[in-house]
Design an enzyme around this catalytic site. Structure first.
Site, PDB file in Angstrom:
ATOM      1  N   GLU A 242       0.667  -1.059   0.014  1.00 50.25           N
ATOM      2  CA  GLU A 242       0.126  -0.194   0.151  1.00 50.25           C
ATOM      3  C   GLU A 242       0.720   1.213   0.120  1.00 50.25           C
ATOM      4  O   GLU A 242       1.806   1.468   0.767  1.00 50.25           O
ATOM      5  CB  GLU A 242      -0.698  -0.234   1.531  1.00 50.25           C
ATOM      6  CG  GLU A 242      -2.133   1.873   0.819  1.00 50.25           C
ATOM      7  CD  GLU A 242      -2.727   1.484  -0.524  1.00 50.25           C
ATOM      8  OE1 GLU A 242      -2.412   1.594  -1.520  1.00 50.25           O
ATOM      9  OE2 GLU A 242      -3.833   0.673  -0.582  1.00 50.25           O
ATOM     10  N   ASN A 243       0.260   1.891  -0.811  1.00 45.25           N
ATOM     11  CA  ASN A 243       1.563   3.578  -1.293  1.00 45.25           C
ATOM     12  C   ASN A 243       2.780   3.018  -1.387  1.00 45.25           C
ATOM     13  O   ASN A 243       3.774   3.675  -1.032  1.00 45.25           O
ATOM     14  CB  ASN A 243       0.905   4.394  -0.103  1.00 45.25           C
ATOM     15  CG  ASN A 243      -0.212   4.940   0.362  1.00 45.25           C
ATOM     16  OD1 ASN A 243      -0.684   5.239  -0.675  1.00 45.25           O
ATOM     17  ND2 ASN A 243      -0.675   4.754   1.605  1.00 45.25           N
ATOM     18  N   ASP A 318      -7.119  -0.302  -4.021  1.00 41.71           N
ATOM     19  CA  ASP A 318      -8.107   0.916  -3.710  1.00 41.71           C
ATOM     20  C   ASP A 318      -8.819   1.085  -5.494  1.00 41.71           C
ATOM     21  O   ASP A 318      -9.816   2.300  -5.551  1.00 41.71           O
ATOM     22  CB  ASP A 318      -7.085   2.097  -4.023  1.00 41.71           C
ATOM     23  CG  ASP A 318      -6.430   2.374  -4.711  1.00 41.71           C
ATOM     24  OD1 ASP A 318      -5.715   1.365  -5.581  1.00 41.71           O
ATOM     25  OD2 ASP A 318      -5.948   3.503  -3.984  1.00 41.71           O
TER      26      ASP A 318
HETATM   27  O1  AHR Z   1       0.790   0.818  -3.034  1.00 36.69           O
HETATM   28  C1  AHR Z   1       0.610   0.906  -4.621  1.00 36.69           C
HETATM   29  C2  AHR Z   1      -1.261   1.034  -4.841  1.00 36.69           C
HETATM   30  O2  AHR Z   1      -1.198   2.178  -4.478  1.00 36.69           O
HETATM   31  C3  AHR Z   1      -1.898   0.332  -4.247  1.00 36.69           C
HETATM   32  O3  AHR Z   1      -2.186  -1.369  -4.489  1.00 36.69           O
HETATM   33  C4  AHR Z   1      -3.315   0.978  -3.686  1.00 36.69           C
HETATM   34  O4  AHR Z   1      -4.025   1.308  -3.676  1.00 36.69           O
HETATM   35  C5  AHR Z   1      -2.734   2.590  -4.108  1.00 36.69           C
HETATM   36  O5  AHR Z   1      -3.459   3.552  -5.223  1.00 36.69           O
END
Ligand code: AHR
Length: 520
Positions: A242-243, A318
């Site tokens: 994530e991120n 997301d």
């Molecule tokens: O971590 C990369 C991406 O970042 C994830 O898959 C997403 O949830 C966010 O936009």
């Protein structure tokens, strides 16, 4: 429809005992008792003390004793569904049942069942922070016949994820949460990827929104450089935490994460308290490499982790829907699998014998020849795909047409720019320009040498959807065939959100007869 698979804990426990000896030596195939020789990935994980809590595959059973449904397809003609099971316990999927059910129409994969008995099936993802492109913000479903392979010589189908396609389960059971340990592997097509966010399989947020660093732990595959990257030009196996797509301890570049692009690629991500690893290799031969193993990233939020336990396939946490790839099988475990356990799983995957098979069918168009593409719908049998500048439409062409129009309606067949089994169509009168889709409409554009152009300009011939002539399936959106609609030309699905996706006359509109080119 057959019911969801039920729990087989006792059978699996027994298999675990039988496979334990094989695991010690790391040799499973052709060794020891016959039961050990037939162990499948989740039997091996169980005997290693890290049982599967989700097991997804459209190609084969992942337990030796599994006889339940692998996946469900839905056909366009009458919206009915069919569950596809293995041919035998522990066997390869019954692709012939799908072929028969879907004959004369199109099918989508609606459900990928969980073989682990935890009920963690994957279904069409609903948009989260990012909406999906289908009705009511849902993501698209994968075409059921888009990713054919053979396993041990038997045909099966994978899950071809185009951008916009995604599967998810936000209400799972047994999947790691918080900082709990888990393992994940997936068998993927190492030649089908992009730099979009994010072709993932694994642990994600239960809200389909970005809830912060460390709220995901999924396998990522592709050549995105937006966050992390590895050696070479990619694709890389990374961890979507994530991120951030992490290729190692650093948030950006990590030199040990090698480019891996085997046609069949095994990808592994696993994590436990302040420890995680990326491993990978060729799913058709050889062993795994460890691409990272060590402590958690030092950036804030990743130690301890805050995993939420949802499961995603083909999308980001997301519901970012820009990624693409192909998935054949994968699992999530409870506990941090040992390298020895994963090595035994890799040996099992290799022994299963993944191999390519033809992705085309029906009448061929000969590379090097010049063809014209005639519509077959009753309205329009004198109309051919032609360009005028960069615009593409069907035009009435006959022997008395001008030489200009004849040339505009003639296409030189090339080996597909993105896939050598498919074709690309170069304009007869505009050298270097090819038919390509953009926004799902066809245009004539100069080849700019990019990967996306090559993919947009590659079409895979199939037996005509109506049974007449040929259909030309978009390489990168294989639920979409070249189709005329009010004389404009699109890559259209058989039903969908666009007006040109209308089911009425889709099969006829998407069927073409390739004739000798009007212009010699
Ligand atoms: O971590 C990369 C991406 O970042 C994830 O898959 C997403 O949830 C966010 O936009």
């Amino acid at each position: 429809m057959s019911p969801q698979p039920h729990s087989r804990h006792l059978q699996r426990a027994a298999l675990g005992v039988l496979t334990a000896g094989a695991l010690v030596t790391g040799v499973l195939v052709g060794a020891g008792p016959s039961q050990a020789a037939t162990s499948k990935p989740c039997d091996i994980y169980a005997s290693g003390g890290t049982p599967c809590v989700a097991a997804h595959s459209t190609t084969r059973a992942l337990y030796a004793a599994y006889t339940g449904s692998l996946y469900q397809v839905q056909r366009a003609s009458d919206s009915t569904t069919l569950n596809i099971a293995p041919l035998a316990a522990g066997g390869v999927a019954n692709a012939a049942a799908q072929d028969s059910f879907c004959s004369g129409t199109t099918c989508l994969i609606t459900t990928i069942y969980d073989q682990s008995g935890h009920g963690n099936k994957l279904t069409r993802a609903l948009g989260g922070y990012w909406p999906g492109p289908d009705v009511n913000n849902y993501d698209n479903l994968a075409g059921a016949a888009a990713a054919p392979v053979t396993i041990g010589g038997r045909k099966a189908y994978g899950v071809f994820i185009s951008p916009g396609t995604g599967y998810r389960n936000n209400s799972t059971s047994g999947i790691a949460t918080g900082d709990a340990a888990e393992g994940e592997y997936a068998v993927l097509d190492g030649t089908h990827y992009n730099g979009g966010c994010c072709f993932d399989y694994g642990n994600a947020e239960t809200s389909s929104t970005d809830t912060g660093n460390g709220h995901m732990e999924a396998i990522y595959f592709g050549n995105s450089t937006s966050w992390g990257s590895g050696a070479g030009s990619g694709p890389w196996i990374m961890a979507d935490l994530e991120n951030g797509l992490f290729s190692g301890i650093h948030s950006g570049y990590n030199s040990n994460d090698a480019t891996i692009s085997n046609r069949f690629t095994t990808a592994i991500v696993k994590g436990t308290a302040n420890q995680w690893a990326i491993r990978g290799g060729n799913a058709a031969s050889g062993s795994l490499s460890t691409l990272y193993s060590g402590v958690r990233p030092t950036a804030s939020g990743y130690n301890p982790m805050s995993k939420e336990g949802a499961i995603i396939l083909g999308i980001g946490g997301d519901n970012s829907v820009g990624g693409q790839g192909t998935f054949y099988e994968g699992v999530m475990t409870s506990g941090y699998p040992s390298d020895a356990t994963e090595n035994a799983v890799q040996a099992n995957i290799v022994a299963a014998g993944y191999a390519t098979t033809s992705i085309t069918s029906g009448p061929t168009v000969t590379v090097g020849s010049s063809v014209s593409l005639r519509a077959t719908t009753a309205c329009c049998t004198t109309r051919y795909i032609a360009h005028s500048g960069t615009s593409v439409a069907t035009q009435v062409v006959s022997s008395s047409s001008s030489s200009t129009l004849k040339a505009q309606a003639t296409w030189i067949v090339h080996t597909g720019l993105a896939n050598s089994s498919c074709v690309s169509f170069e304009s007869k009168d505009t050298s270097g320009s090819y038919l390509r889709h953009s926004g799902f409409q066809l245009y004539l554009n100069a080849n700019n040498g990019t990967s996306i152009f090559a993919q947009d300009a590659t079409f895979c011939p199939h037996t005509g959807a109506s049974g007449t002539g040929s259909s030309f399936v978009s390489y990168n959106y294989p639920t979409r065939d070249i189709r005329h609609y009010y004389n404009n030309v699109y890559v259209a699905s058989n039903g969908g959100v666009h007006t040109f996706d209308a089911s009425h006359l889709w099969s006829d509109d998407a069927s073409w007869v390739a004739t000798t080119g009007w212009s010699s």
